[in-house]
Design an enzyme around this catalytic site. Structure first.
Site, PDB file in Angstrom:
ATOM      1  N   ASP A 118      -0.910  28.453  71.325  1.00 58.46           N
ATOM      2  CA  ASP A 118      -0.330  28.504  72.669  1.00 58.46           C
ATOM      3  C   ASP A 118      -1.446  28.606  73.724  1.00 58.46           C
ATOM      4  O   ASP A 118      -1.188  28.563  74.925  1.00 58.46           O
ATOM      5  CB  ASP A 118       0.697  29.639  72.811  1.00 58.46           C
ATOM      6  CG  ASP A 118       0.098  31.015  72.576  1.00 58.46           C
ATOM      7  OD1 ASP A 118      -1.084  31.116  72.181  1.00 58.46           O
ATOM      8  OD2 ASP A 118       0.828  32.013  72.790  1.00 58.46           O
ATOM      9  N   SER A 119      -2.712  28.658  73.253  1.00 63.22           N
ATOM     10  CA  SER A 119      -3.850  28.503  74.165  1.00 63.22           C
ATOM     11  C   SER A 119      -3.794  27.134  74.837  1.00 63.22           C
ATOM     12  O   SER A 119      -4.501  26.884  75.815  1.00 63.22           O
ATOM     13  CB  SER A 119      -5.174  28.681  73.413  1.00 63.22           C
ATOM     14  OG  SER A 119      -5.174  27.926  72.224  1.00 63.22           O
TER      15      SER A 119
ATOM     16  N   ASP B  40       2.078  27.575  66.974  1.00 61.00           N
ATOM     17  CA  ASP B  40       2.211  28.896  67.586  1.00 61.00           C
ATOM     18  C   ASP B  40       3.580  29.016  68.245  1.00 61.00           C
ATOM     19  O   ASP B  40       3.959  28.130  69.027  1.00 61.00           O
ATOM     20  CB  ASP B  40       1.143  29.018  68.694  1.00 61.00           C
ATOM     21  CG  ASP B  40       0.399  30.327  68.644  1.00 61.00           C
ATOM     22  OD1 ASP B  40       0.810  31.226  67.892  1.00 61.00           O
ATOM     23  OD2 ASP B  40      -0.618  30.432  69.358  1.00 61.00           O
TER      24      ASP B  40
ATOM     25  N   LYS C 182       3.164  30.595  63.759  1.00 62.66           N
ATOM     26  CA  LYS C 182       2.390  31.826  63.960  1.00 62.66           C
ATOM     27  C   LYS C 182       3.121  32.706  64.958  1.00 62.66           C
ATOM     28  O   LYS C 182       3.646  32.219  65.958  1.00 62.66           O
ATOM     29  CB  LYS C 182       0.975  31.514  64.458  1.00 62.66           C
ATOM     30  CG  LYS C 182       0.143  32.787  64.703  1.00 62.66           C
ATOM     31  CD  LYS C 182      -1.331  32.496  64.895  1.00 62.66           C
ATOM     32  CE  LYS C 182      -1.709  32.026  66.249  1.00 62.66           C
ATOM     33  NZ  LYS C 182      -1.367  32.956  67.360  1.00 62.66           N
TER      34      LYS C 182
ATOM     35  N   GLU D 126      -7.693  39.057  65.870  1.00 57.52           N
ATOM     36  CA  GLU D 126      -8.379  38.643  67.099  1.00 57.52           C
ATOM     37  C   GLU D 126      -8.898  39.860  67.862  1.00 57.52           C
ATOM     38  O   GLU D 126      -8.182  40.860  68.056  1.00 57.52           O
ATOM     39  CB  GLU D 126      -7.420  37.842  68.007  1.00 57.52           C
ATOM     40  CG  GLU D 126      -8.081  37.433  69.323  1.00 57.52           C
ATOM     41  CD  GLU D 126      -7.318  36.387  70.120  1.00 57.52           C
ATOM     42  OE1 GLU D 126      -6.288  35.896  69.653  1.00 57.52           O
ATOM     43  OE2 GLU D 126      -7.792  36.076  71.229  1.00 57.52           O
TER      44      GLU D 126
HETATM   45  O1  KIV Z   1      -3.443  30.155  70.718  1.00 60.74           O
HETATM   46  C1  KIV Z   1      -4.505  30.217  70.065  1.00 60.74           C
HETATM   47  O2  KIV Z   1      -5.424  29.421  70.228  1.00 60.74           O
HETATM   48  C2  KIV Z   1      -4.630  31.303  69.100  1.00 60.74           C
HETATM   49  C3  KIV Z   1      -5.935  31.443  68.412  1.00 60.74           C
HETATM   50  C4  KIV Z   1      -6.893  32.071  69.340  1.00 60.74           C
HETATM   51  C5  KIV Z   1      -5.822  32.208  67.161  1.00 60.74           C
HETATM   52  O3  KIV Z   1      -3.719  32.038  68.919  1.00 60.74           O
END
Ligand code: KIV
Length: 293
Positions: free
Chosen positions: A53-54, A92, A122, A191
């Site tokens: 979700d980044s 995610d 996730k 994290e």
């Molecule tokens: O959204 C993302 O990129 C993440 C990673 C940092 C693990 O959750």
């Protein structure tokens, strides 16, 4: 010459990840959000690709992960799915997609598998999410856990701060990790926690731990693609290692293109289509043929 690395004999599955932990083979994970980068990551031998979700920050330009929607996550996961043939593909679950009730969360998790081809979802959070995670796993959907600095909890944490810095906080992380492990998560992202805490968790859980800002002792590591490639525009956090400066490379290519367009050096005649000579003549008998047959 090919400079690809990794094991190309088989697709990566939940079982492969577990096996890698047993054999102490580091798990290479990376985020991807589109066809091109996912293709490169898959071809380069990345074991686990996360459509994180980044996406909200590095692709869509938001200042946190909170605004990204289910539809946006599905759209990008589908693009990544079309490129990925070997890596284990994880999507995610965005903020709000699993916070408002088990039924809704199950439906959203199923959408990732059914509509975008993800092999796992996730979910951020520890003990408070275990009941839900069990239900999703019972629905035949593998879940990757995520504890420590969980960006979706930014307001509760009061900012993006390293977690697990007191004995109470460490105990809580150890209990979260044990509960998620017991629930059967396929992997556990750690994290933004001290290396010493990640060492303890990695030793105590059966599931592979995947670190980001958690030191080198995890069973695997994950980075955000844009951080690794130098495609972010703020100073990166301490844990990021930039493996190239694609930003600089791309800027320079765009500047060269701009200069060529302005000086009419692009496109060249060889980059143009031509009419056959007879047609050029028929079109304008007074003009000599420009070029071509
Ligand atoms: O959204 C993302 O990129 C993440 C990673 C940092 C693990 O959750």
């Amino acid at each position: 010459m090919s400079i690809t690395t990794g094991d190309f004999r088989q697709r990566i599955t939940v079982q492969t990840l577990a096996e890698k932990k047993r054999k102490h083979e580091p798990i290479v994970s990376l985020t991807a959000y589109d066809y091109a980068t996912a293709h490169l990551a898959d071809e380069a031998g990345v074991d686990m690709i996360l459509v994180g979700d980044s996406l909200a920050q590095v692709v869509l330009g938001y200042d946190s992960t909170l605004p990204v929607t289910m539809e946006e996550m599905l759209h990008h996961t589908r693009a990544v799915r079309r490129a990925v043939h070997r890596s284990f593909l994880v999507a995610d679950m965005p903020f709000g997609s699993y916070h408002t009730g088990t039924r809704k969360a199950l439906e959203n998790a199923a959408r990732f598998v059914k509509e975008s081809g993800a092999e796992a979802v996730k979910i951020e959070g520890g003990i408070s999410r275990v009941k839900l995670i069990r239900r999703i796993i019972e629905a035949e959907i593998p879940v990757v856990g995520h504890i420590g600095l969980t960006p979706q909890s930014v307001h509760r944490m009061g900012g993006y701060k390293v977690q697990g810095k007191t004995i109470t906080a460490i105990d809580e992380l150890l209990r979260d990790a044990a509960a998620l492990d017991e629930a059967g998560v396929a992997a556990l992202v750690l994290e933004g926690i001290p290396r010493e805490v990640a060492v303890r968790i990695t030793a105590e859980v059966a599931t592979p731990t995947i670190g980001i800002g958690a030191g080198p002792d995890c069973d695997g590591q994950i980075l955000v693609f844009h951080d690794l490639a130098g495609l972010t525009f703020n100073a990166p956090p301490k844990f990021v290692r930039r493996y190239c400066n694609a930003g600089e490379l791309i800027t320079s290519a765009i500047q060269s293109y701009g200069a060529d367009v302005r000086s009419r050096a692009f496109p060249a005649d060889e980059e143009s289509y031509h009419l056959p000579r007879e047609l050029q003549h028929a079109l304008d008998p007074a003009e000599p043929a420009i070029q071509g047959k």
